[in-house]
Design a protein around this motif. Structure first.
Motif, PDB file in Angstrom:
ATOM      1  N   ILE A   6      47.032  63.113 -52.418  1.00  0.00           N
ATOM      2  CA  ILE A   6      48.478  63.226 -52.174  1.00  0.00           C
ATOM      3  C   ILE A   6      48.841  62.173 -51.129  1.00  0.00           C
ATOM      4  O   ILE A   6      48.356  62.221 -50.004  1.00  0.00           O
ATOM      5  CB  ILE A   6      48.859  64.623 -51.608  1.00  0.00           C
ATOM      6  CG1 ILE A   6      48.230  65.758 -52.404  1.00  0.00           C
ATOM      7  CG2 ILE A   6      50.373  64.755 -51.441  1.00  0.00           C
ATOM      8  CD1 ILE A   6      48.950  66.190 -53.604  1.00  0.00           C
ATOM      9  N   GLY A   7      49.667  61.207 -51.515  1.00  0.00           N
ATOM     10  CA  GLY A   7      50.009  60.091 -50.628  1.00  0.00           C
ATOM     11  C   GLY A   7      49.158  58.890 -51.017  1.00  0.00           C
ATOM     12  O   GLY A   7      47.953  58.875 -50.784  1.00  0.00           O
ATOM     13  N   CYS A   8      49.808  57.914 -51.666  1.00  0.00           N
ATOM     14  CA  CYS A   8      49.054  56.771 -52.215  1.00  0.00           C
ATOM     15  C   CYS A   8      49.387  55.491 -51.460  1.00  0.00           C
ATOM     16  O   CYS A   8      49.627  54.441 -52.057  1.00  0.00           O
ATOM     17  CB  CYS A   8      49.335  56.636 -53.710  1.00  0.00           C
ATOM     18  SG  CYS A   8      48.941  58.135 -54.626  1.00  0.00           S
ATOM     19  N   MET A  11      45.704  54.260 -46.940  1.00  0.00           N
ATOM     20  CA  MET A  11      44.420  54.970 -46.954  1.00  0.00           C
ATOM     21  C   MET A  11      44.176  55.671 -48.283  1.00  0.00           C
ATOM     22  O   MET A  11      43.049  55.693 -48.778  1.00  0.00           O
ATOM     23  CB  MET A  11      44.370  55.962 -45.776  1.00  0.00           C
ATOM     24  CG  MET A  11      43.040  56.602 -45.565  1.00  0.00           C
ATOM     25  SD  MET A  11      41.600  55.491 -45.631  1.00  0.00           S
ATOM     26  CE  MET A  11      41.729  54.652 -44.071  1.00  0.00           C
ATOM     27  N   TYR A  28      49.292  61.708 -56.557  1.00  0.00           N
ATOM     28  CA  TYR A  28      50.695  62.113 -56.406  1.00  0.00           C
ATOM     29  C   TYR A  28      51.259  61.427 -55.162  1.00  0.00           C
ATOM     30  O   TYR A  28      50.628  61.438 -54.096  1.00  0.00           O
ATOM     31  CB  TYR A  28      50.818  63.635 -56.255  1.00  0.00           C
ATOM     32  CG  TYR A  28      52.247  64.074 -56.062  1.00  0.00           C
ATOM     33  CD1 TYR A  28      53.099  64.261 -57.148  1.00  0.00           C
ATOM     34  CD2 TYR A  28      52.757  64.256 -54.776  1.00  0.00           C
ATOM     35  CE1 TYR A  28      54.418  64.627 -56.967  1.00  0.00           C
ATOM     36  CE2 TYR A  28      54.084  64.626 -54.587  1.00  0.00           C
ATOM     37  CZ  TYR A  28      54.902  64.806 -55.682  1.00  0.00           C
ATOM     38  OH  TYR A  28      56.220  65.154 -55.498  1.00  0.00           O
ATOM     39  N   LYS A  65      51.410  60.809 -43.656  1.00  0.00           N
ATOM     40  CA  LYS A  65      51.528  60.711 -42.190  1.00  0.00           C
ATOM     41  C   LYS A  65      51.846  62.095 -41.612  1.00  0.00           C
ATOM     42  O   LYS A  65      52.488  62.916 -42.286  1.00  0.00           O
ATOM     43  CB  LYS A  65      52.666  59.753 -41.829  1.00  0.00           C
ATOM     44  CG  LYS A  65      52.467  58.347 -42.351  1.00  0.00           C
ATOM     45  CD  LYS A  65      51.751  57.501 -41.337  1.00  0.00           C
ATOM     46  CE  LYS A  65      51.827  56.044 -41.728  1.00  0.00           C
ATOM     47  NZ  LYS A  65      50.724  55.253 -41.314  1.00  0.00           N
ATOM     48  N   ASN A  68      55.207  63.828 -42.072  1.00  0.00           N
ATOM     49  CA  ASN A  68      55.592  64.318 -43.410  1.00  0.00           C
ATOM     50  C   ASN A  68      54.920  65.649 -43.766  1.00  0.00           C
ATOM     51  O   ASN A  68      55.062  66.135 -44.888  1.00  0.00           O
ATOM     52  CB  ASN A  68      55.242  63.276 -44.482  1.00  0.00           C
ATOM     53  CG  ASN A  68      56.030  62.001 -44.317  1.00  0.00           C
ATOM     54  OD1 ASN A  68      55.473  60.942 -44.107  1.00  0.00           O
ATOM     55  ND2 ASN A  68      57.344  62.102 -44.366  1.00  0.00           N
ATOM     56  N   LEU A  90      45.337  63.656 -41.539  1.00  0.00           N
ATOM     57  CA  LEU A  90      46.403  63.535 -40.550  1.00  0.00           C
ATOM     58  C   LEU A  90      45.861  63.471 -39.117  1.00  0.00           C
ATOM     59  O   LEU A  90      45.249  64.430 -38.652  1.00  0.00           O
ATOM     60  CB  LEU A  90      47.381  64.726 -40.668  1.00  0.00           C
ATOM     61  CG  LEU A  90      48.434  64.616 -41.754  1.00  0.00           C
ATOM     62  CD1 LEU A  90      47.843  64.569 -43.140  1.00  0.00           C
ATOM     63  CD2 LEU A  90      49.397  65.773 -41.660  1.00  0.00           C
ATOM     64  N   MET A 111      38.532  61.903 -40.709  1.00  0.00           N
ATOM     65  CA  MET A 111      39.064  60.682 -40.112  1.00  0.00           C
ATOM     66  C   MET A 111      38.267  59.494 -40.655  1.00  0.00           C
ATOM     67  O   MET A 111      37.146  59.236 -40.220  1.00  0.00           O
ATOM     68  CB  MET A 111      38.984  60.766 -38.573  1.00  0.00           C
ATOM     69  CG  MET A 111      39.548  59.547 -37.859  1.00  0.00           C
ATOM     70  SD  MET A 111      41.163  58.940 -38.485  1.00  0.00           S
ATOM     71  CE  MET A 111      42.246  60.328 -38.198  1.00  0.00           C
ATOM     72  N   ASN A 113      38.091  55.236 -41.884  1.00  0.00           N
ATOM     73  CA  ASN A 113      38.762  53.974 -41.542  1.00  0.00           C
ATOM     74  C   ASN A 113      38.825  53.100 -42.785  1.00  0.00           C
ATOM     75  O   ASN A 113      38.253  53.435 -43.835  1.00  0.00           O
ATOM     76  CB  ASN A 113      38.129  53.271 -40.328  1.00  0.00           C
ATOM     77  CG  ASN A 113      36.722  52.783 -40.581  1.00  0.00           C
ATOM     78  OD1 ASN A 113      36.258  52.687 -41.710  1.00  0.00           O
ATOM     79  ND2 ASN A 113      36.020  52.462 -39.517  1.00  0.00           N
TER      80      ASN A 113
END
Ligand code: NAP
Length: 259
Positions: A6-8, A11, A28, A65, A68, A90, A111, A113
């Motif tokens: 979710i979130g493209c 990262m 998505y 982020k 959101n 996040l 987390m 990188n």
């Protein structure tokens, strides 16, 4: 594994490029074109509908982020299945907060990188006692393709965010300045870049293959009254070491304050 991202953005796309080599992915993003772009690259399937995006997943990666979170949680929460593991990227957002927003105990924080895209990342993971050991083992196996995995206590996640999540951005800034130094001395940008990259690669090899502390290696290069010590003297006058520590510290403090 079947994984929904979710979130493209930066990262989400980096994870997709690498994870798609071994796993089945669904995407998505509220900008559908970003999800479709990953699908066009052959990384998986893009979905316009969140329910469809989530329905076959075993793992749900939240690559949005922190600001959101509330909006995303309201969309995702009612479509989550009980056995699905939610992996949150996040920064600064506690497991407890995520459990509250998603009404599930199946939450793990990650987390990464940007180097995950080449399988050379550092991936910090943390969970609470509600996550079973077999789930942790499964996640380790799933994410090993991204780089080195470290399971950490949650209180270490802000430090890892600063050191290895933000770290590449600080490093790239310094590398760019080194290339500029070469240009100032008359090399073309391309030539200076090539020289600096090779110098950095050689320096990293020296650090990895010799048992000495970085300070000792530095003494091997600096001869009495030579050019290197003249540069090192300037580096100390400009308080570069303190500035580097303070740079990481600012990122650490920012992450710590986000809760
Ligand atoms: N980039 C890195 O190197 C890095 C390193 C470590 C950790 N992280 C973490 O990874 C997360 C993502 O970072 P990023 O750099 O990839 O951010 P990004 O490039 O902004 O990507 C996030 C994407 O998610 C979309 N989005 C926002 N709200 C959404 C919602 N409710 N539903 C679906 N999509 C939504 C965003 O759209 P909008 O543009 O409209 O908001 C954007 O396309 C962050 O939490 C960050 O802390 C990033």
């Amino acid at each position: 594994m079947r994984i929904t991202i979710i979130g493209c953005g930066n990262m989400g796309a980096a994870l997709a490029a690498r994870l798609s080599q071994e796993h089945q992915l669904f995407f998505y993003d509220h900008h559908i074109e970003k999800a479709e772009h990953l699908a066009q690259n052959g990384y998986g399937t893009a979905h316009k509908n969140i329910k469809e995006a989530l329905q076959n997943a075993e793992i749900v990666i939240l690559a949005i982020k922190p600001q959101n979170l509330k909006q995303a949680a309201s969309l995702i929460k009612d479509n989550l299945q009980e056995n699905q593991l939610v992996v949150s990227l996040l920064a600064g957002t506690l497991i407890e907060t995520l459990q509250h927003y998603f009404s599930t105990n199946h939450i793990v924080r990650m987390m990464p990188n940007l180097a995950v895209i080449h399988g050379e990342g550092i991936i910090g993971l943390c969970s609470d006692e509600k996550i079973k050991n077999e789930d942790k083992e499964q996640l380790t196996k799933t994410f090993e393709t991204l780089g080195k995995i470290y399971w950490l206590p949650e209180e270490k996640m802000d430090a890892l965010t600063a050191l290895t999540g933000s770290g590449p951005a600080f490093f790239f800034t310094i590398v760019e300045a080194m290339i500029d130094a070469g240009i100032a001395m008359g090399f073309t940008a391309k030539m200076s870049q090539g020289l600096i990259y090779q110098m950095l690669q050689g320096s990293l090899t020296l650090l990895e293959k010799t048992p000495q502390h970085p300070g000792e290696l530095r003494w091997q290069i600096a001869s009495p009254q030579g050019t290197t010590i003249a540069g090192l003297k300037k580096l100390e006058e400009l308080a570069v070491r303190g500035s580097v520590i303070n740079t990481f510290w600012a990122a650490y403090e920012h992450s710590s304050k986000m809760k």
